[in-house]
Write a protein that holds these residues in place. Structure first.
Motif, PDB file in Angstrom:
ATOM      1  N   LEU A  29      -0.440   2.448  -1.537  1.00  0.00           N
ATOM      2  CA  LEU A  29      -0.691   3.889  -1.539  1.00  0.00           C
ATOM      3  C   LEU A  29      -0.605   4.486  -0.137  1.00  0.00           C
ATOM      4  CD1 LEU A  29      -1.231   5.298  -4.169  1.00  0.00           C
ATOM      5  CD2 LEU A  29      -3.668   5.254  -3.661  1.00  0.00           C
ATOM      6  N   ASN A  30       0.501   5.038   0.188  1.00  0.00           N
ATOM      7  CA  ASN A  30       0.573   5.824   1.414  1.00  0.00           C
ATOM      8  C   ASN A  30       0.426   7.299   1.044  1.00  0.00           C
ATOM      9  OD1 ASN A  30       2.935   6.400   0.214  1.00  0.00           O
ATOM     10  ND2 ASN A  30       4.272   5.532   1.814  1.00  0.00           N
ATOM     11  N   ASN A  31       0.527   8.227   2.021  1.00  0.00           N
ATOM     12  CA  ASN A  31       0.349   9.657   1.747  1.00  0.00           C
ATOM     13  C   ASN A  31       1.249  10.140   0.616  1.00  0.00           C
ATOM     14  OD1 ASN A  31      -1.688  10.537   3.329  1.00  0.00           O
ATOM     15  ND2 ASN A  31      -0.408  10.929   5.141  1.00  0.00           N
ATOM     16  N   GLU A  32       2.513   9.723   0.699  1.00  0.00           N
ATOM     17  CA  GLU A  32       3.508  10.248  -0.252  1.00  0.00           C
ATOM     18  C   GLU A  32       3.186   9.855  -1.688  1.00  0.00           C
ATOM     19  OE1 GLU A  32       7.287   9.697   1.364  1.00  0.00           O
ATOM     20  OE2 GLU A  32       8.179  11.266   0.103  1.00  0.00           O
ATOM     21  N   ARG A  33       2.963   8.558  -1.905  1.00  0.00           N
ATOM     22  CA  ARG A  33       2.649   8.094  -3.263  1.00  0.00           C
ATOM     23  C   ARG A  33       1.367   8.734  -3.787  1.00  0.00           C
ATOM     24  NH1 ARG A  33       5.349   3.418  -5.717  1.00  0.00           N
ATOM     25  NH2 ARG A  33       6.722   2.587  -4.105  1.00  0.00           N
ATOM     26  N   LEU A  34       0.360   8.787  -2.926  1.00  0.00           N
ATOM     27  CA  LEU A  34      -0.904   9.364  -3.367  1.00  0.00           C
ATOM     28  C   LEU A  34      -0.693  10.818  -3.813  1.00  0.00           C
ATOM     29  CD1 LEU A  34      -3.953   8.999  -3.689  1.00  0.00           C
ATOM     30  CD2 LEU A  34      -4.240   9.752  -1.316  1.00  0.00           C
ATOM     31  N   HIS A  35       0.087  11.506  -3.034  1.00  0.00           N
ATOM     32  CA  HIS A  35       0.385  12.905  -3.369  1.00  0.00           C
ATOM     33  C   HIS A  35       1.040  13.014  -4.749  1.00  0.00           C
ATOM     34  CE1 HIS A  35       2.254  16.957  -1.928  1.00  0.00           C
ATOM     35  NE2 HIS A  35       1.307  17.096  -2.848  1.00  0.00           N
ATOM     36  N   ILE A  36       2.100  12.228  -4.989  1.00  0.00           N
ATOM     37  CA  ILE A  36       2.826  12.260  -6.279  1.00  0.00           C
ATOM     38  C   ILE A  36       1.896  11.889  -7.428  1.00  0.00           C
ATOM     39  CG2 ILE A  36       4.660  11.166  -7.620  1.00  0.00           C
ATOM     40  CD1 ILE A  36       6.177  10.802  -4.947  1.00  0.00           C
ATOM     41  N   ILE A  93     -13.015   5.364   1.354  1.00  0.00           N
ATOM     42  CA  ILE A  93     -11.621   4.896   1.400  1.00  0.00           C
ATOM     43  C   ILE A  93     -11.370   4.312   2.782  1.00  0.00           C
ATOM     44  CG2 ILE A  93      -9.227   5.717   1.627  1.00  0.00           C
ATOM     45  CD1 ILE A  93      -9.633   7.508  -0.709  1.00  0.00           C
ATOM     46  N   SER A  94     -10.687   3.187   2.809  1.00  0.00           N
ATOM     47  CA  SER A  94     -10.328   2.604   4.093  1.00  0.00           C
ATOM     48  C   SER A  94      -8.871   2.875   4.365  1.00  0.00           C
ATOM     49  CB  SER A  94     -10.545   1.095   4.093  1.00  0.00           C
ATOM     50  OG  SER A  94     -11.570   0.717   3.224  1.00  0.00           O
ATOM     51  N   PHE A 123       0.598   3.834   7.442  1.00  0.00           N
ATOM     52  CA  PHE A 123      -0.775   3.793   6.946  1.00  0.00           C
ATOM     53  C   PHE A 123      -0.839   3.729   5.432  1.00  0.00           C
ATOM     54  CE2 PHE A 123      -1.026   5.618  11.176  1.00  0.00           C
ATOM     55  CZ  PHE A 123      -2.128   4.976  11.720  1.00  0.00           C
ATOM     56  N   PHE A 124      -1.824   2.871   4.949  1.00  0.00           N
ATOM     57  CA  PHE A 124      -2.079   2.783   3.499  1.00  0.00           C
ATOM     58  C   PHE A 124      -3.547   2.980   3.238  1.00  0.00           C
ATOM     59  CE2 PHE A 124       1.948   0.694   3.961  1.00  0.00           C
ATOM     60  CZ  PHE A 124       2.652   1.108   2.836  1.00  0.00           C
ATOM     61  N   TYR A 125      -3.862   3.426   2.004  1.00  0.00           N
ATOM     62  CA  TYR A 125      -5.268   3.642   1.638  1.00  0.00           C
ATOM     63  C   TYR A 125      -5.687   2.625   0.600  1.00  0.00           C
ATOM     64  CZ  TYR A 125      -4.068   8.139   3.697  1.00  0.00           C
ATOM     65  OH  TYR A 125      -3.617   9.104   4.530  1.00  0.00           O
ATOM     66  N   LYS A 126      -6.959   2.208   0.710  1.00  0.00           N
ATOM     67  CA  LYS A 126      -7.564   1.425  -0.372  1.00  0.00           C
ATOM     68  C   LYS A 126      -9.049   1.730  -0.434  1.00  0.00           C
ATOM     69  CE  LYS A 126      -8.798  -2.925   0.056  1.00  0.00           C
ATOM     70  NZ  LYS A 126      -8.784  -4.415   0.275  1.00  0.00           N
ATOM     71  N   LEU A 127      -9.673   1.476  -1.597  1.00  0.00           N
ATOM     72  CA  LEU A 127     -11.099   1.788  -1.726  1.00  0.00           C
ATOM     73  C   LEU A 127     -11.932   0.823  -0.883  1.00  0.00           C
ATOM     74  CD1 LEU A 127     -11.860   2.567  -5.494  1.00  0.00           C
ATOM     75  CD2 LEU A 127     -11.591   4.141  -3.578  1.00  0.00           C
ATOM     76  N   SER A 128     -12.986   1.403  -0.313  1.00  0.00           N
ATOM     77  CA  SER A 128     -13.962   0.522   0.343  1.00  0.00           C
ATOM     78  C   SER A 128     -14.897  -0.029  -0.726  1.00  0.00           C
ATOM     79  CB  SER A 128     -14.754   1.327   1.374  1.00  0.00           C
ATOM     80  OG  SER A 128     -15.515   2.306   0.698  1.00  0.00           O
TER      81      SER A 128
END
Lengths: 172, 661
Positions: free
Chosen positions: A35-42, A104-105, A114-119
């Motif tokens: 999950l980067n910004n773009e995917r999260l957005h979509i 979120i980390s 950058f990628f996101y994942k749950l803390s």
């Protein structure tokens, strides 16, 4: 100010949605960060617009989502609001909040950004979101798992097609 | 030997209608304003009796197709039909009254001697007339004093000069005394012919008798041959043909009645049809309105259902919001600094971009949405119910429509088709009958022609007998011309005394010119035009009178146009004043209305003499106006009276609808 409040723009609701999207789609089945910004957005846009999501899956040839008749047969479903797709500031504000709350980390991956994942606390909070609506969001996110292996550019392309179809059918 | 022309009816067959004038035996008076067609009538009679041409009047030109004359020549009735626009066309003669023409076949005659006869099996019209009048058909010497003179045919027209004076000739100095020597000579020969005073007369009559006997024998042969043929071919008799025509006519009338009745019935059927049609229109209109209403209701249902779903979705989202608020809790309002780039991560920005509501407000909103969802639900439900009702109504309308269409079809099929069949039947029957009638009429023509043969034989026999009598009488005492002239002078004197001219003395006939003299003055030298008119009329009357006593070749027919010419009483003095010496006229007092009246009375007396002797004569007198004081006395003789102003509802002229064209 409008005399009523719109649920779609509620702060906490949107925080919850982003939490669930990150929870469900943050990692591939093999644990790779996705999950980067773009995917999260979509993905956030699609789960908030289930009819579009269905079309999106159709275009990608990934079957179709089971969407409730309430979603399909509503005023919202026949109107399309594409503004959120072109404005990422809302999403960034949400991420900022969630990062600030340590839910979120953010992980930097060499070459991929950058990628996101749950803390851990984020996971705990996400599991508490169990109302009917969040349940539906989870179901929709599950159907999107099949798109994790597709490149972001192919996702964008598919989304474009969906929007064009919408425009064409509107123009009829 | 008596000959007579008796005009029964003059007919101008027009495009819109027929114009007719009926005539009686004896005196016939036609009068009226100028330009009303009086002279047209006498001109037409003249033309139908073989005049060279006919001046077409604009009214006739516009309205007429052809002219016909229903005339009795001696004892036999004929109808003479002649083209008005082509004087050289053959003249048709039917041996029947005008109204029976279609049942008879005609004989065609050449109107003049220009073409040789027999070229298309037609003889000369003049020969026909002379023959019908049983007058000797002879040739006259062009130079009577020479034995070897060329011979010229005597034409009926030469004779008819003594029967018809048009308005130009009457009172004219050259009347019967033309400056053309040849014509004058011929006139004299014709005069002799009239009085049987020609040298060759006896031999002519003998020729005539043998000629006629030959003709008769030929006809008898023809008649018996045709009779045999008709008998052998079982040709229906005249009586049965007549009966058959009568039957067919009544059948045709019946059929026409039935078709009329059928038409009326169809009108009634049409009313039913129209009622059904208007009902159908009403139904389809109602159907359309209902369909429109139902579509609106469908849209309404859809909209409210969608709205309800939106409300339900929103409720879910608010519930989720509440859950998220509980789960995530209040967000700290702190400012973080990015460890990498030193930018501040301001959480407040998110609060600005999103709604941050408290629980109470959201609960309130959820309740409001639930209420709205229920309301929209009930509206959609009610609309659905109404739609269902309309659906039933629509079904009913459709049923009614189907019934009406069915009824309409029934109406067309059951009522119209047999009607059409029936009508077709009648019409075809009518056609058959009319064809049959035509066939019988043509058969009747054959029969009529056959009986005409018989008639001709009879009339030939009569003529032969008459000729034989004449021959006997002539051989007993050949009339001397001087006797004739002295008798004529006596007649003229009687007339002039009756008319009361001044000093009726010195009245005799010139032995050279055979023309009258008054006070020992030749007719042509009389200065008063009025007196010339009086003497001219008298001259012709003396011939008419003589024909009563003497055997003459004269058809007892006299037609005078504008009797009152130069008598100063005509309204319209269109005659050139130099034709008459007005001073002489006033000396003679010709404008005295009594003289005019006396002339008429004399003519009427003459016709009474004919009547008393059971003989036929006819006078046709034309004038502009008859003075009021004698109109009453003459009213019984007036057969046509025209007024250009339509005074007292009088017809405007012979062609009485010219102004309507």
């Amino acid at each position: 100010m409008l005399p009523f409040i719109s649920p779609d723009d509620n702060f906490h609701l949107n925080l919850g949605i982003v939490l669930i999207v990150t929870q469900t789609l943050g990692e591939s089945s093999r644990g790779a960060l996705k999950l980067n910004n773009e995917r999260l957005h979509i993905y956030t846009y699609l789960v908030k617009n289930p009819v579009k999501l269905n079309l999106f899956l159709n275009v990608l040839g990934k079957g179709s989502a089971l969407i409730s008749p309430k979603d399909a047969y509503s005023v919202t479903s026949i109107s399309s609001n594409v503004d959120p797709l072109f404005d990422r500031r809302n999403l960034k504000a949400l991420i900022t909040t969630l990062v600030g709350e340590s839910l979120i980390s953010v992980i930097y991956k060499k070459k991929d950004g950058f990628f996101y994942k749950l803390s851990d606390s984020g996971l705990e909070k996400a599991n508490q979101l169990n109302t009917e609506y969040f349940y539906e969001v989870r179901l929709l996110c599950d159907t999107l798992k099949s798109t994790l292996s597709s490149s972001t550019s192919s996702l964008n392309k598919a989304l474009n097609q969906v929007m064009q179809k919408e425009i064409i059918s509107d123009g009829k | 030997m008596e000959s007579s022309i008796l005009v029964n009816q003059l007919i101008v067959v027009g495009r819109r209608k027929n114009y007719t004038v009926n005539f009686n035996p004896g005196v016939n008076i036609i009068y009226g304003d100028s330009n009303t067609g009086k002279s047209t009538i006498v001109n037409l009679i003249d033309y139908l009796l073989g005049a060279k041409n006919f001046n077409l009047y604009p009214e006739i030109d516009a309205a007429a197709r052809y002219a016909a004359l229903d005339v009795t020549l001696n004892e036999d009735r004929y109808t003479i039909k002649r083209d008005l626009f082509n004087p050289n066309a053959l003249i048709e003669v039917y041996t029947c009254p005008f109204d029976k023409v279609e049942q008879y076949s005609c004989r065609k005659y050449l109107p003049n001697f220009q073409k040789p006869s027999g070229s298309d099996d037609s003889g000369y019209f003049s020969d026909f007339l002379l023959d019908a009048l049983n007058l000797p058909n002879i040739k006259l010497k062009e130079s009577p004093s020479k034995d070897d003179s060329k011979l010229a045919r005597l034409s009926f027209r030469d004779l008819f000069k003594y029967c018809y004076v048009d308005q130009d000739n009457l009172g004219d100095k050259r009347f019967f005394n033309p400056e053309n020597w040849a014509v004058a000579t011929k006139n004299k020969e014709v005069f002799k012919y009239i009085f049987n005073a020609l040298d060759s007369h006896i031999s002519e009559i003998q020729n005539q008798i043998s000629e006629k006997t030959k003709q008769k024998n030929k006809l008898v042969d023809t008649y018996s041959t045709v009779s045999d043929f008709l008998r052998e071919s079982e040709f229906a008799s005249m009586v049965s043909l007549d009966a058959e025509i009568e039957n067919i006519d009544s059948d045709i009338e019946n059929l026409n009645m039935q078709i009329l009745e059928l038409n009326q019935r169809q009108i009634a059927d049409t009313e039913v049809y129209n009622t059904i049609r208007s009902e159908l229109n009403k139904i389809s209109l109602e159907k359309r309105a209902l369909t429109l209403l139902m579509r609106e209701q469908e849209t309404k249902i859809e909209r409210f259902t969608r709205l309800k779903n939106d409300y339900l979705n929103d409720i879910n989202k608010f519930m989720a919001t509440l859950s998220a608020m509980n789960g995530i809790g209040e967000v700290n309002q702190q400012i973080e600094i990015c460890p990498v780039c030193d930018n501040t991560l301001n959480v407040e920005i998110a609060r600005e971009r999103f709604d941050v509501a408290n629980e109470e407000k959201i609960s309130h909103e959820i309740n409001a949405l639930k209420r709205r969802a229920r309301e929209t639900e009930s509206i959609a439900h009610e609309t659905k119910r109404l739609w269902e009702l309309n659906k039933v109504k629509l079904a009913e309308l459709e049923l009614a429509e189907t019934n009406a269409i069915h009824l309409q079809e029934m109406n067309t099929k059951e009522l119209s088709s047999p009607y059409l069949a029936e009508r077709d039947m009648y019409v075809s029957k009518l056609g058959e009958l009319q064809q049959k009638r035509k066939d019988i009429v043509s058969k009747l023509k054959v029969r009529n022609q056959h009986s005409t043969l018989n008639k001709s034989i009879n009339s030939l026999e009569t003529k032969i007998t008459q000729l034989q009598e004449q021959l006997a009488e002539l051989s007993k005492n050949t009339p001397s011309l001087s006797n004739v002239l002295s008798d004529l002078a006596d007649n003229l004197r009687d007339y002039l005394i009756a008319v009361k001219i001044k000093s009726p003395t010195g009245i005799k006939f010139n032995e050279q010119t055979f023309l009258p003299q008054v006070r020992d003055i030749d007719y042509a030298r009389i200065t008063s035009g009025g007196l010339r008119t009086i003497v001219g009329v008298g001259y012709l009357c003396s011939l008419m009178q003589e024909a009563l006593n003497r055997t003459m070749n004269f058809p007892s027919f006299l037609m005078i146009d504008t009797v009152g010419k130069y008598l100063g009483k005509t309204k319209d003095q269109k005659y050139a004043p130099d034709s008459t010496d007005t001073a002489a006229d006033s000396m003679e007092a010709v404008s005295d209305p009594n003289k005019y009246q006396n002339m008429f009375e004399y003519i009427i007396k003459l016709s009474e003499m004919y009547e008393n002797q059971n003989k036929t004569c006819q006078f046709i007198l034309v004038d502009n106006d008859v003075p009021d004081h004698i109109v009453d006395k003459l009213s019984g003789f007036i057969i046509a009276h025209f007024s250009s102003e339509r005074v007292n509802g009088l017809p405007v002229g012979f062609i009485d609808d010219a102004d309507l064209m």
